[in-house]
Motif scaffolding. Structure first.
Motif, PDB file in Angstrom:
ATOM      1  N   VAL A 197      59.713  -0.897 -18.858  1.00 14.77           N
ATOM      2  CA  VAL A 197      59.119  -1.136 -20.078  1.00 14.77           C
ATOM      3  C   VAL A 197      59.832  -0.851 -21.363  1.00 14.77           C
ATOM      4  N   ARG A 198      59.971  -1.779 -22.243  1.00 16.66           N
ATOM      5  CA  ARG A 198      60.458  -1.632 -23.371  1.00 16.66           C
ATOM      6  C   ARG A 198      59.675  -1.974 -24.715  1.00 16.66           C
ATOM      7  N   TYR A 199      59.924  -1.900 -25.765  1.00 13.76           N
ATOM      8  CA  TYR A 199      59.126  -2.286 -26.951  1.00 13.76           C
ATOM      9  C   TYR A 199      59.298  -3.860 -27.172  1.00 13.76           C
ATOM     10  N   PRO A 200      58.241  -4.525 -27.461  1.00 15.03           N
ATOM     11  CA  PRO A 200      58.322  -5.960 -27.503  1.00 15.03           C
ATOM     12  C   PRO A 200      59.098  -6.408 -28.726  1.00 15.03           C
ATOM     13  N   HIS A 201      59.960  -7.379 -28.175  1.00 15.32           N
ATOM     14  CA  HIS A 201      61.057  -8.049 -28.998  1.00 15.32           C
ATOM     15  C   HIS A 201      61.391  -9.238 -28.476  1.00 15.32           C
ATOM     16  N   TRP A 202      61.760 -10.306 -29.199  1.00 14.45           N
ATOM     17  CA  TRP A 202      61.963 -11.546 -28.902  1.00 14.45           C
ATOM     18  C   TRP A 202      63.330 -11.470 -28.112  1.00 14.45           C
ATOM     19  N   ARG A 203      64.305 -10.862 -28.402  1.00 17.74           N
ATOM     20  CA  ARG A 203      65.640 -10.842 -27.775  1.00 17.74           C
ATOM     21  C   ARG A 203      65.543 -10.475 -26.265  1.00 17.74           C
ATOM     22  N   PHE A 204      64.581  -9.739 -25.951  1.00 12.97           N
ATOM     23  CA  PHE A 204      64.474  -9.368 -24.365  1.00 12.97           C
ATOM     24  C   PHE A 204      64.094 -10.486 -23.511  1.00 12.97           C
ATOM     25  N   GLY A 205      63.219 -11.709 -24.353  1.00 10.74           N
ATOM     26  CA  GLY A 205      62.740 -12.562 -23.635  1.00 10.74           C
ATOM     27  C   GLY A 205      63.829 -13.569 -23.633  1.00 10.74           C
ATOM     28  N   MET A 206      64.853 -13.856 -24.590  1.00  9.97           N
ATOM     29  CA  MET A 206      66.127 -14.757 -24.641  1.00  9.97           C
ATOM     30  C   MET A 206      66.971 -14.163 -23.514  1.00  9.97           C
ATOM     31  N   GLU A 207      67.041 -12.915 -23.487  1.00  7.87           N
ATOM     32  CA  GLU A 207      68.071 -12.541 -22.171  1.00  7.87           C
ATOM     33  C   GLU A 207      67.437 -12.833 -20.982  1.00  7.87           C
ATOM     34  N   TYR A 208      66.141 -12.568 -20.739  1.00 12.52           N
ATOM     35  CA  TYR A 208      65.538 -12.921 -19.475  1.00 12.52           C
ATOM     36  C   TYR A 208      65.889 -14.408 -19.178  1.00 12.52           C
ATOM     37  N   ASP A 209      65.624 -15.307 -20.166  1.00 19.04           N
ATOM     38  CA  ASP A 209      65.857 -16.577 -19.911  1.00 19.04           C
ATOM     39  C   ASP A 209      67.317 -17.072 -19.583  1.00 19.04           C
ATOM     40  N   ARG A 210      68.268 -16.220 -20.408  1.00 24.11           N
ATOM     41  CA  ARG A 210      69.689 -16.605 -19.809  1.00 24.11           C
ATOM     42  C   ARG A 210      70.170 -16.281 -18.506  1.00 24.11           C
ATOM     43  N   MET A 211      69.341 -14.996 -18.017  1.00 27.60           N
ATOM     44  CA  MET A 211      69.522 -14.633 -16.756  1.00 27.60           C
ATOM     45  C   MET A 211      69.173 -15.439 -15.568  1.00 27.60           C
ATOM     46  N   HIS A 225      52.330  -0.226 -34.405  1.00 27.46           N
ATOM     47  CA  HIS A 225      52.791  -0.627 -35.534  1.00 27.46           C
ATOM     48  C   HIS A 225      52.441  -2.074 -35.707  1.00 27.46           C
ATOM     49  N   MET A 226      52.702  -3.118 -34.693  1.00 33.54           N
ATOM     50  CA  MET A 226      52.360  -4.164 -34.830  1.00 33.54           C
ATOM     51  C   MET A 226      50.758  -4.573 -35.045  1.00 33.54           C
ATOM     52  N   ASP A 227      50.103  -3.801 -34.106  1.00 34.75           N
ATOM     53  CA  ASP A 227      48.627  -3.885 -34.619  1.00 34.75           C
ATOM     54  C   ASP A 227      48.206  -3.800 -35.782  1.00 34.75           C
ATOM     55  N   ARG A 228      48.805  -2.561 -36.622  1.00 35.55           N
ATOM     56  CA  ARG A 228      48.582  -2.140 -38.032  1.00 35.55           C
ATOM     57  C   ARG A 228      49.179  -3.211 -38.954  1.00 35.55           C
ATOM     58  N   GLN A 229      50.561  -3.234 -38.653  1.00 35.79           N
ATOM     59  CA  GLN A 229      51.206  -4.111 -39.900  1.00 35.79           C
ATOM     60  C   GLN A 229      51.344  -5.611 -39.589  1.00 35.79           C
ATOM     61  N   GLY A 230      51.312  -5.987 -38.412  1.00 40.34           N
ATOM     62  CA  GLY A 230      51.363  -7.320 -38.115  1.00 40.34           C
ATOM     63  C   GLY A 230      52.553  -7.604 -37.240  1.00 40.34           C
ATOM     64  N   VAL A 231      52.743  -8.523 -36.392  1.00 34.54           N
ATOM     65  CA  VAL A 231      53.737  -8.822 -35.362  1.00 34.54           C
ATOM     66  C   VAL A 231      55.131  -9.130 -36.329  1.00 34.54           C
ATOM     67  N   ASP A 232      55.064 -10.174 -37.204  1.00 34.76           N
ATOM     68  CA  ASP A 232      56.208 -10.377 -37.747  1.00 34.76           C
ATOM     69  C   ASP A 232      56.906  -9.613 -38.537  1.00 34.76           C
ATOM     70  N   PRO A 233      56.427  -9.035 -39.644  1.00 32.98           N
ATOM     71  CA  PRO A 233      56.931  -7.514 -40.302  1.00 32.98           C
ATOM     72  C   PRO A 233      57.901  -6.772 -39.368  1.00 32.98           C
ATOM     73  N   VAL A 234      57.142  -6.144 -38.311  1.00 37.84           N
ATOM     74  CA  VAL A 234      57.410  -5.331 -37.531  1.00 37.84           C
ATOM     75  C   VAL A 234      58.703  -5.848 -36.625  1.00 37.84           C
ATOM     76  N   GLU A 235      58.817  -7.205 -36.104  1.00 36.72           N
ATOM     77  CA  GLU A 235      59.712  -7.731 -35.518  1.00 36.72           C
ATOM     78  C   GLU A 235      60.989  -8.013 -36.342  1.00 36.72           C
ATOM     79  N   SER A 236      60.512  -8.381 -37.427  1.00 32.70           N
ATOM     80  CA  SER A 236      61.621  -8.717 -38.545  1.00 32.70           C
ATOM     81  C   SER A 236      62.484  -7.388 -38.707  1.00 32.70           C
ATOM     82  N   PHE A 237      61.581  -6.257 -39.007  1.00 30.97           N
ATOM     83  CA  PHE A 237      62.468  -4.982 -39.232  1.00 30.97           C
ATOM     84  C   PHE A 237      63.283  -4.564 -38.022  1.00 30.97           C
ATOM     85  N   ILE A 238      62.843  -4.754 -36.951  1.00 27.16           N
ATOM     86  CA  ILE A 238      63.496  -4.339 -35.610  1.00 27.16           C
ATOM     87  C   ILE A 238      64.774  -5.206 -35.551  1.00 27.16           C
ATOM     88  N   ASP A 239      64.640  -6.445 -36.185  1.00 25.81           N
ATOM     89  CA  ASP A 239      66.121  -7.303 -36.232  1.00 25.81           C
ATOM     90  C   ASP A 239      66.989  -6.675 -36.901  1.00 25.81           C
TER      91      ASP A 239
END
Length: 501
Positions: free
Chosen positions: A50-64, A139-153
């Motif tokens: 289990v890790r925090y949700p983020h698009w880079r994990f999906g990209m890495e999975y697709d590459r593998m 945090h994503m539930d309260r702030q929205g997915v895009d702002p939190v994911e952008s800040f994680i980037d």
């Protein structure tokens, strides 16, 4: 994920018995059996289920998955630094492959438990990662997915700006000293005399003025934020950047995980070399049946294969351990060995000390990759394994051998390993020019800043600091200041290069 069947459980007991007999000291190891899709999911999460949700994990999975589908690579094993240690076995592997994986895992588990650079890591990080994931989702539930994911980037782009020596200090960097509310009179330290006419001789005015200026400078330095150059940039931003509570929490998560993974980056060659050494030892001496030798040799050779322009940590690590073991068994170390100039005598040298095993266990405990290479990568080892440096031919665009000189080869390896080949960056002033700007400095030690990377890093730092950010560096041997004010990049000349005091 499924528990391992009885046959593999018996095999685990057998392999761990061999490892214990050789002196390996491992955490309790829990194996889980997974298919390749599950293995890629876990590998994309860097070994954690289990890790925090983020698009880079999906990209890495697709590459593998694509890499496996097209036959470009295969994941044989995954093991994580926790207590108990969790490791994953791939369904469909042959029995000899599972033996190899288990033998390799015992080496990793022993290294995790006993290498001093892992001593400060969180051994319950599997729970920590799950906690991080739930906090980020909240945090994503309260702030929205895009702002939190952008800040994680933004935070992920800065996760290398940490101080690797923070875990070894008694305390983490404390809050900077604040200016006292009442000014304390400056004590110049004049010499006293009961004869007034002597005062101008024993306390010359120019000396008193110099002392007063020095005391004022020291007082101003004490007010400065930070009071001394701070390498843990993420920690400094957590304490002093004007962040929203959720932003500070996300930045803290990224920083905590960066420090958890740091020892694995610091000991990649040693860790993989140690695991390879022991899987080779256990398999060839104890675990292999006669009819499994060919299959084992095919799998093991793939692990240690090294292309001419690549640095395979498995190969370099295991060969260095074997070289250390041989040298300390034969006494090829110390003043007498170093002063011997007779090549034939050096080749026949054997004092029959048999100290090799104890030495490699000592090395495993106390070294990281930089000190490992610095001390044990010798000229004889370099020549025997035909190391060389390479560079791109500007005409053909092909990589070609640039040098076989030992010093250049070793220096290049150490440069790649020191701070992972990345520049040393410090925070030097959080109120630059008395305008609340953040000033960083690059300690120039042979690694130049890439202007493109520096530009994007300053943009992300400005996003967190919310004020202009600048960095002092050296470009083409000239001191420069690169500044981002939220709209554009400005590069200007400095009068002198910054030096770390």
């Amino acid at each position: 994920m499924a528990p391992i069947p009885a046959q593999l459980s018996e095999l685990q007991h057998e392999i761990e018995g061999y490892a214990k007999a050789y002196g390996l000291d491992c955490f309790t190891t829990i194996y889980e059996l997974v298919d390749y899709r599950q293995m890629c999911e876990i590998a994309a999460y860097e070994g954690f289920p289990v890790r925090y949700p983020h698009w880079r994990f999906g990209m890495e999975y697709d590459r593998m998955m694509k890499s496996q589908t097209y036959g470009l690579s295969k994941i044989y094993e995954l093991v994580i630094n926790t207590d108990p240690c969790y490791a994953y076995l791939l369904e469909g592997n042959s029995l000899v492959d599972q033996k190899l994986v288990m033998s390799h895992v015992t080496g990793h588990c022993d290294f995790f438990k006993n290498n001093r650079f892992f001593a400060h890591t969180d051994r319950r990080m599997i729970d920590g990662m799950a906690n991080h994931a739930s906090r980020v989702r909240r945090h994503m539930d309260r702030q929205g997915v895009d702002p939190v994911e952008s800040f994680i980037d933004v935070c992920n782009s800065l996760d290398n700006l940490i101080d690797p020596w923070v875990p070894f200090r008694a305390t983490t960097p404390s809050s900077p000293t604040r200016e006292p509310s009442v000014e304390v009179p400056i004590n110049i330290g004049k010499l006293s005399t009961d004869r007034a006419y002597l005062d101008q001789y024993i306390n010359p005015p120019e000396f008193i003025e110099e002392q007063r200026k020095r005391a004022l400078e020291q007082r101003e330095q004490a007010k400065k934020l930070p009071p001394r150059p701070e390498r843990d940039v993420l920690g400094f931003l957590m304490m002093h950047a004007p962040l929203e509570p959720w932003e500070a929490d996300v930045l803290g998560i990224i920083r905590e995980e960066a420090y958890y993974f740091l020892p694995q980056r610091q000991t990649k060659i040693m860790n993989e070399g140690w695991a390879t050494y022991w899987h080779s030892k256990i398999m060839t001496s104890k675990a292999l049946r006669d009819d499994e030798v060919i299959d084992y040799a095919e799998a093991a050779s793939g692990v240690t294969a090294m292309a001419p322009n690549q640095l395979n940590p498995y190969k370099i690590g295991v060969e260095l351990y074997r070289d250390i073991e041989e040298r300390w068994n034969k006494g090829k170390f110390g003043k007498q060995w170093d002063e011997c100039d007779d090549q034939k005598a050096r080749e026949e040298w054997d004092m029959k000390l048999q100290l090799g095993q104890s030495k490699i266990f000592e090395v495993r405990r106390h070294y990281n990759d930089v000190t490992f290479i610095d001390e044990f990568f010798t000229m004889e080892f370099c020549r025997r394994h035909r190391f060389f440096t390479f560079a791109e031919n500007r005409r053909s665009g092909q990589l070609e051998i640039a040098s076989r000189e030992f010093k250049k080869i070793k220096d290049q390896m150490l440069q790649q390993l020191t701070n992972f080949g990345q520049p040393f960056i410090y925070v030097v002033d959080a109120n630059y020019l008395n305008r609340g700007e953040l000033l960083l400095a690059h300690r120039h030690e042979g690694v130049d800043l890439r202007i493109g990377y520096a530009r994007e890093t300053l943009k992300n730092l400005e996003r967190i600091w919310r004020r202009p950010v600048a960095i002092l560096t050296v470009i083409e041997d000239k001191p420069k200041r690169i500044r981002f004010d939220g709209t554009g990049i400005e590069i200007s000349e400095e009068t002198a290069a910054w030096r770390l005091a």
